[in-house]
Motif scaffolding. Sequence first.
Motif, mmCIF file in Angstrom:
data_model
loop_
_atom_site.group_PDB
_atom_site.id
_atom_site.type_symbol
_atom_site.label_atom_id
_atom_site.label_comp_id
_atom_site.label_asym_id
_atom_site.label_seq_id
_atom_site.Cartn_x
_atom_site.Cartn_y
_atom_site.Cartn_z
ATOM 1 N N UNK A 26 0.834 -1.199 0.000
ATOM 2 C CA UNK A 26 0.000 0.000 0.000
ATOM 3 C C UNK A 26 0.876 1.259 0.000
ATOM 4 N N UNK A 27 0.331 2.341 -0.512
ATOM 5 C CA UNK A 27 1.037 3.623 -0.491
ATOM 6 C C UNK A 27 0.684 4.328 0.817
ATOM 7 N N UNK A 28 1.619 4.339 1.740
ATOM 8 C CA UNK A 28 1.360 4.839 3.092
ATOM 9 C C UNK A 28 2.075 6.173 3.303
ATOM 10 N N UNK A 29 1.336 7.149 3.811
ATOM 11 C CA UNK A 29 1.893 8.453 4.154
ATOM 12 C C UNK A 29 1.434 8.822 5.563
ATOM 13 N N UNK A 30 2.117 9.783 6.157
ATOM 14 C CA UNK A 30 1.711 10.258 7.478
ATOM 15 C C UNK A 30 1.644 11.778 7.469
ATOM 16 N N UNK A 31 0.832 12.324 8.367
ATOM 17 C CA UNK A 31 0.753 13.764 8.608
ATOM 18 C C UNK A 31 0.940 13.978 10.099
ATOM 19 N N UNK A 32 1.919 14.800 10.471
ATOM 20 C CA UNK A 32 2.227 15.010 11.885
ATOM 21 C C UNK A 32 2.570 16.467 12.148
ATOM 22 N N UNK A 33 2.598 16.833 13.406
ATOM 23 C CA UNK A 33 2.953 18.187 13.822
ATOM 24 C C UNK A 33 4.427 18.439 13.521
ATOM 25 N N UNK A 34 4.739 19.634 13.073
ATOM 26 C CA UNK A 34 6.131 19.989 12.781
ATOM 27 C C UNK A 34 7.003 19.904 14.020
ATOM 28 N N UNK A 35 6.388 19.983 15.200
ATOM 29 C CA UNK A 35 7.154 19.879 16.443
ATOM 30 C C UNK A 35 7.612 18.453 16.728
ATOM 31 N N UNK A 36 7.073 17.487 16.013
ATOM 32 C CA UNK A 36 7.465 16.089 16.166
ATOM 33 C C UNK A 36 8.795 15.882 15.442
ATOM 34 N N UNK A 44 5.885 11.495 4.370
ATOM 35 C CA UNK A 44 4.678 12.220 4.711
ATOM 36 C C UNK A 44 4.816 13.715 4.730
ATOM 37 N N UNK A 45 3.944 14.320 5.529
ATOM 38 C CA UNK A 45 3.790 15.760 5.539
ATOM 39 C C UNK A 45 3.742 16.253 6.983
ATOM 40 N N UNK A 46 3.991 17.542 7.157
ATOM 41 C CA UNK A 46 3.952 18.152 8.489
ATOM 42 C C UNK A 46 3.135 19.434 8.450
ATOM 43 N N UNK A 47 2.468 19.711 9.543
ATOM 44 C CA UNK A 47 1.753 20.979 9.680
ATOM 45 C C UNK A 47 2.294 21.705 10.899
ATOM 46 N N UNK A 48 2.134 23.000 10.927
ATOM 47 C CA UNK A 48 2.621 23.799 12.051
ATOM 48 C C UNK A 48 1.434 24.382 12.796
ATOM 49 N N UNK A 49 1.349 24.052 14.083
ATOM 50 C CA UNK A 49 0.230 24.530 14.900
ATOM 51 C C UNK A 49 0.752 25.304 16.094
ATOM 52 N N UNK A 50 0.298 26.527 16.235
ATOM 53 C CA UNK A 50 0.594 27.352 17.404
ATOM 54 C C UNK A 50 -0.722 27.647 18.097
ATOM 55 N N UNK A 51 -0.887 27.115 19.289
ATOM 56 C CA UNK A 51 -2.131 27.330 20.025
ATOM 57 C C UNK A 51 -2.320 28.809 20.327
ATOM 58 N N UNK A 79 -4.228 19.852 4.671
ATOM 59 C CA UNK A 79 -4.709 18.765 3.811
ATOM 60 C C UNK A 79 -5.348 19.306 2.530
ATOM 61 N N UNK A 80 -5.975 20.463 2.621
ATOM 62 C CA UNK A 80 -6.557 21.072 1.420
ATOM 63 C C UNK A 80 -5.460 21.380 0.398
ATOM 64 N N UNK A 81 -4.308 21.807 0.885
ATOM 65 C CA UNK A 81 -3.179 22.045 -0.019
ATOM 66 C C UNK A 81 -2.722 20.744 -0.670
ATOM 67 N N UNK A 82 -2.751 19.661 0.106
ATOM 68 C CA UNK A 82 -2.381 18.359 -0.454
ATOM 69 C C UNK A 82 -3.387 17.938 -1.527
#
Length: 403
Positions: A26-36, A44-51, A79-82
């Motif tokens: 399978x084609x497996x990807x992940x999305x995680x916080x940039x702080x990880x 995969x991909x990363x997003x940046x979240x600042x509370x 994810x919309x960008x993806x």
Amino acid sequence: MKVLFVHQNFPGQFLHLAPELTRRGHEVRMLTDAANKRIFATEGFRYKFDAAPVDSAATRLGRNYTTMSDRGVVVARACLQLREKGYVPDVIFGHSGWGETLFLKEVWPEAKLIVYAEFYYRGRGADVGFDPEFSAQTFDQVMIAQGRTAHLGQALLHADAGLSPTKWQASTYPAALRERIRVIFDGVDTAVMRPDDQAQVTLPNGKIVKAGDEVLTFVNRNLEPYRGYHTFMRALPAVMKERPDAQVVIVGGDEVSYGAAPKGAKGWKDTFLNEVKDQLDLSRVHFMGKVPYPTFVSLMQVSRAHAYLTYPFVLSWSMLESMAAGAHVVGSDTAPVRELIRDGENGTLVDFFDVKGWSKALARPETFLDLRRAARQTILEGYDLRSVCLPAMVDYVEGFGPK
């Protein structure tokens, strides 16, 4: 099929599942916080979240949902960008605990969404108010706990299905949501976590303990009341008096994973150590801090008795791993533990608050070989990674793929 894992601390509960699905083509990807900052083979991909800054005028209930939904919005926009670049997964599997999955069906309505449903907070009947020394069951606390479920309920309602690791954790969800949840444990690698009469561990003071030595272990991510650190420490004076050759090995950080920190400190370690240290032979009490996994494996293999306590809350992997290694588990008589430990059959159960009972159970000289063998058999039959849990997990995820 295309599978996307979403977890702010990836791999988390997907440690074995993600690479196994990759191995199966399978084609497996992940999305995680940039702080990880973990490094892993899964692309995969990363997003940046600042509370957002906390608004002191807002209620605590509102702040919790705002934080979770804000993260969900950030993830959805990433994810919309993806999607705009042409990426469309067939199956999304994400942890519901931090709001990451809330709006993913708005981005990919054609994808099947599974959420990891780890725990549904309750105002009564679970962790809130269980330990009156630290958490009075006031009406405010009941409302706060119920308020913490807003994003969890929303996440499961907007998903195609949920998955919980244990029956009890699944049962914390309301009946209307519970029927959407499948129970499959993450799995214990019993080929790694197994008895080994050659195992040994070097303690911080240079002493080496080996399989067969009288070693008492206590393990948690962080040493805190939610995991019974206070009860364990209060039982130690009597245990060590009865067992003059016992070495006590304590693993865990000095921060807080669950509940509140003590006033004026970041963690609870010294609070309860100071309460009893004048009654202990500290040369036989070894605080290891957080240890590498191979050290943890060896420690479980040399453990004669392993104390595991928890509020009615998420069950720790470490308890099942200690059973797989053949330790005699003395566990708290709380619902998550009772799901696996049968008193006198594959371990020993003691009331969470019964300090004298813990002292007696941990100080008994028997080796409990039958219970230790039965503990490992329990894991082999129902919780083994390779033969039970991983195949079930793979079948479950693949069942949501294109027909």
